[in-house]
Design a protein around this motif. Sequence first.
Motif, mmCIF file in Angstrom:
data_model
loop_
_atom_site.group_PDB
_atom_site.id
_atom_site.type_symbol
_atom_site.label_atom_id
_atom_site.label_comp_id
_atom_site.label_asym_id
_atom_site.label_seq_id
_atom_site.Cartn_x
_atom_site.Cartn_y
_atom_site.Cartn_z
ATOM 1 N N TRP A 195 0.811 -1.212 0.000
ATOM 2 C CA TRP A 195 0.000 0.000 0.000
ATOM 3 C C TRP A 195 0.843 1.260 0.000
ATOM 4 C CZ3 TRP A 195 -4.961 0.822 -1.124
ATOM 5 C CH2 TRP A 195 -5.760 -0.315 -1.260
ATOM 6 N N PHE A 196 2.058 1.181 0.536
ATOM 7 C CA PHE A 196 2.961 2.338 0.467
ATOM 8 C C PHE A 196 3.310 2.646 -0.974
ATOM 9 C CE2 PHE A 196 7.300 4.067 0.219
ATOM 10 C CZ PHE A 196 7.131 5.236 0.947
ATOM 11 N N GLU A 197 3.720 1.627 -1.723
ATOM 12 C CA GLU A 197 4.116 1.863 -3.112
ATOM 13 C C GLU A 197 2.937 2.329 -3.954
ATOM 14 O OE1 GLU A 197 5.642 -1.717 -4.953
ATOM 15 O OE2 GLU A 197 3.671 -2.680 -4.980
ATOM 16 N N GLN A 198 1.761 1.736 -3.727
ATOM 17 C CA GLN A 198 0.603 2.098 -4.522
ATOM 18 C C GLN A 198 0.169 3.536 -4.259
ATOM 19 O OE1 GLN A 198 -0.964 0.114 -6.967
ATOM 20 N NE2 GLN A 198 -1.809 2.136 -7.425
ATOM 21 N N LEU A 199 0.106 3.931 -2.994
ATOM 22 C CA LEU A 199 -0.321 5.289 -2.647
ATOM 23 C C LEU A 199 0.691 6.335 -3.118
ATOM 24 C CD1 LEU A 199 -1.706 4.611 0.940
ATOM 25 C CD2 LEU A 199 -3.036 5.303 -1.061
ATOM 26 N N LEU A 200 1.989 6.028 -2.971
ATOM 27 C CA LEU A 200 3.005 6.994 -3.389
ATOM 28 C C LEU A 200 3.076 7.100 -4.908
ATOM 29 C CD1 LEU A 200 5.195 8.994 -2.719
ATOM 30 C CD2 LEU A 200 6.810 7.096 -2.420
ATOM 31 N N ALA A 201 3.066 5.964 -5.611
ATOM 32 C CA ALA A 201 3.122 5.988 -7.078
ATOM 33 C C ALA A 201 1.879 6.649 -7.669
ATOM 34 C CB ALA A 201 3.265 4.568 -7.622
ATOM 35 N N GLY A 202 0.744 6.476 -7.004
ATOM 36 C CA GLY A 202 -0.495 7.066 -7.496
ATOM 37 C C GLY A 202 -0.681 8.515 -7.092
ATOM 38 N N THR A 203 0.189 9.011 -6.218
ATOM 39 C CA THR A 203 0.140 10.407 -5.789
ATOM 40 C C THR A 203 1.212 11.228 -6.486
ATOM 41 O OG1 THR A 203 -0.674 9.762 -3.597
ATOM 42 C CG2 THR A 203 0.283 11.959 -3.798
ATOM 43 N N ASP A 204 2.457 10.708 -6.465
ATOM 44 C CA ASP A 204 3.592 11.436 -7.039
ATOM 45 C C ASP A 204 4.646 10.431 -7.505
ATOM 46 O OD1 ASP A 204 5.731 13.063 -7.674
ATOM 47 O OD2 ASP A 204 5.552 14.337 -5.901
ATOM 48 N N VAL A 223 6.096 12.264 1.269
ATOM 49 C CA VAL A 223 6.075 10.892 1.776
ATOM 50 C C VAL A 223 5.261 10.829 3.066
ATOM 51 C CG1 VAL A 223 7.477 8.916 2.486
ATOM 52 C CG2 VAL A 223 8.338 10.491 0.736
ATOM 53 N N VAL A 224 5.440 11.820 3.921
ATOM 54 C CA VAL A 224 4.680 11.879 5.179
ATOM 55 C C VAL A 224 3.179 11.930 4.878
ATOM 56 C CG1 VAL A 224 4.200 13.254 7.243
ATOM 57 C CG2 VAL A 224 6.563 12.982 6.449
ATOM 58 N N GLN A 225 2.795 12.710 3.886
ATOM 59 C CA GLN A 225 1.376 12.821 3.532
ATOM 60 C C GLN A 225 0.808 11.491 3.048
ATOM 61 O OE1 GLN A 225 1.222 16.072 0.735
ATOM 62 N NE2 GLN A 225 1.972 17.555 2.259
ATOM 63 N N VAL A 226 1.619 10.725 2.323
ATOM 64 C CA VAL A 226 1.184 9.403 1.871
ATOM 65 C C VAL A 226 0.928 8.494 3.072
ATOM 66 C CG1 VAL A 226 2.045 7.276 0.800
ATOM 67 C CG2 VAL A 226 2.130 9.430 -0.463
ATOM 68 N N MET A 227 1.826 8.530 4.034
ATOM 69 C CA MET A 227 1.653 7.716 5.237
ATOM 70 C C MET A 227 0.405 8.156 6.014
ATOM 71 S SD MET A 227 4.014 5.388 5.252
ATOM 72 C CE MET A 227 4.192 4.792 6.944
ATOM 73 N N ARG A 229 -2.283 9.432 4.683
ATOM 74 C CA ARG A 229 -3.446 8.922 3.941
ATOM 75 C C ARG A 229 -3.646 7.437 4.234
ATOM 76 N NH1 ARG A 229 -6.429 10.634 -0.357
ATOM 77 N NH2 ARG A 229 -4.995 12.367 -0.748
ATOM 78 N N TRP A 230 -2.542 6.694 4.223
ATOM 79 C CA TRP A 230 -2.590 5.261 4.526
ATOM 80 C C TRP A 230 -3.167 5.057 5.933
ATOM 81 C CZ3 TRP A 230 2.457 1.806 4.380
ATOM 82 C CH2 TRP A 230 2.099 0.458 4.447
ATOM 83 N N LYS A 231 -2.696 5.847 6.891
ATOM 84 C CA LYS A 231 -3.181 5.767 8.268
ATOM 85 C C LYS A 231 -4.679 6.048 8.338
ATOM 86 C CE LYS A 231 -2.538 7.756 12.903
ATOM 87 N NZ LYS A 231 -3.959 8.087 13.106
ATOM 88 N N SER A 232 -5.130 7.033 7.583
ATOM 89 C CA SER A 232 -6.555 7.376 7.610
ATOM 90 C C SER A 232 -7.408 6.222 7.088
ATOM 91 C CB SER A 232 -6.813 8.645 6.791
ATOM 92 O OG SER A 232 -6.697 8.406 5.393
ATOM 93 N N MET A 233 -6.877 5.463 6.119
ATOM 94 C CA MET A 233 -7.600 4.307 5.584
ATOM 95 C C MET A 233 -7.650 3.180 6.605
ATOM 96 S SD MET A 233 -6.058 4.369 1.700
ATOM 97 C CE MET A 233 -6.978 2.925 1.135
ATOM 98 N N ILE A 234 -6.549 2.993 7.334
ATOM 99 C CA ILE A 234 -6.538 1.980 8.400
ATOM 100 C C ILE A 234 -7.506 2.388 9.509
ATOM 101 C CG2 ILE A 234 -5.129 0.875 10.177
ATOM 102 C CD1 ILE A 234 -2.704 1.191 8.306
ATOM 103 N N GLU A 393 0.630 -0.574 14.266
ATOM 104 C CA GLU A 393 0.669 0.613 15.123
ATOM 105 C C GLU A 393 0.669 1.864 14.232
ATOM 106 O OE1 GLU A 393 3.947 0.488 17.933
ATOM 107 O OE2 GLU A 393 4.003 -1.699 17.800
ATOM 108 N N PRO A 394 -0.483 2.230 13.677
ATOM 109 C CA PRO A 394 -0.545 3.336 12.711
ATOM 110 C C PRO A 394 -0.016 4.676 13.225
ATOM 111 C CG PRO A 394 -2.573 2.058 12.663
ATOM 112 C CD PRO A 394 -1.790 1.568 13.838
ATOM 113 N N ASP A 395 -0.085 4.897 14.521
ATOM 114 C CA ASP A 395 0.398 6.173 15.070
ATOM 115 C C ASP A 395 1.924 6.290 15.015
ATOM 116 O OD1 ASP A 395 -2.129 7.115 15.656
ATOM 117 O OD2 ASP A 395 -2.153 6.264 17.677
ATOM 118 N N SER A 396 2.604 5.202 14.674
ATOM 119 C CA SER A 396 4.078 5.201 14.673
ATOM 120 C C SER A 396 4.664 5.666 13.344
ATOM 121 C CB SER A 396 4.596 3.786 14.981
ATOM 122 O OG SER A 396 4.292 2.890 13.912
ATOM 123 N N TYR A 397 3.859 6.201 12.435
ATOM 124 C CA TYR A 397 4.325 6.432 11.065
ATOM 125 C C TYR A 397 5.523 7.373 10.967
ATOM 126 C CZ TYR A 397 1.609 10.846 10.944
ATOM 127 O OH TYR A 397 1.109 12.099 11.187
#
Length: 416
Positions: A195-204, A223-227, A229-234, A393-397
Amino acid sequence: MYRSRLATLGVAALVLAACGGNGATTQEKKTELTLYNDKGAWTKFFDEMGVLSKQRIGLGMKPTGYTDSAQYQAFIKASFRTNVKPDLFTWQTGGMLEEIVKQKQVADTTAVWQEAIKAGDLSQDLATYYTIGGKQYCVPMNVAYWGMFYNKKLFDQHDLAPPQTWDELIKVADTLKQNGVKAFYHTSVLFSFVWFEQLLAGTDPDLYDRLSTGKAKYTDPGVVQVMERWKSMIDAGYFINPGDKTDPGDVLKNGKAAMVSFGTWFNTSMTQRDMKAGTDYGFFVIPNVNAALPKTSMIFESGPLCSLDKAADPEASMKYLKWWTSAEAQEKWATSRGDVSANPKVAIQDEALGAVTKDAGSGKYRLVNRYFEATPPPVLTAALDGFGKFVTEPDSYKEVLETIQKAADEYWSTHQ
């Protein structure tokens, strides 16, 4: 510690085999080759290829499949130092291939590539992923385009269709959630990067490429913004438990999650479970997060089939690699697994996968090298561990990104 223990077991098994005298210590003419691989679930398909190769070129092939990546890599690397050497073996492109090429362990396949490209069996574009220092090494064991496999019955039940935009994908996830269905599969082990690669490649995608070459940092705002977004989905509850040990093929078949993001090779898992494309499941290209991008970013990978530089019978090993790239071999390899092929001459039976393969080859998508191959091995190790921690642990991003960046700083300080 877990990986180290597996690696130790792999080396120990190798040493025991060496003591048993199974290794070839002198060059010999072979009629059957050993193929060590990290695709243990594909043993049946490798066996079928061995039968066909025996009929066509007089060389049989016996596969030995591993299902644990760390143990497999430990075995192959240990084989460089012992007499127990595989005739053929699977590996990864990118930094992992470059590492063993620089150690002079891999046979040069430049002549095989030149002949295959001339015959139209391999493309010049694909050669890029196998080129190190101006020469080619290994041949494509497989190619794969990444997208989303989905449970068609669940989609039909809730009147859902494959999304054309990112907003539509999130709307699908919300609808499933409202009906008590988890939208997505993810995991804390090995494929924690998906999901990291997909969100980052699909964003920038440009940022993705810069990150893989050390020209951007994991702590950069994009990169922080991608994480985040990923956290918000979790946090939204779209994903299954990342510690769930259920095979992703069963996850999709049983409806534990409605969607699984993997390469086209995952189609083999569907066919192995007697699932029918178009009836039980489907496949769609994942839309960009950033709708303003000129092309949809598609994750791409190609897994190598290699021969050792000091193979027991170099002529036989090279003969097999040459045959493997042929339309005849690739037709069997792709059809038996219900997958796509590296050979452009091979027709893809699955309609959805065939369309993706054609579109990808025509330049419709921006192909993005899979994170597993694009990222240098020491950085990848830190990232896999970090993403595995994050999904539980999503808060650890932020801490996770800082830890990965430390590994990146150390690597790129000596590898610019």
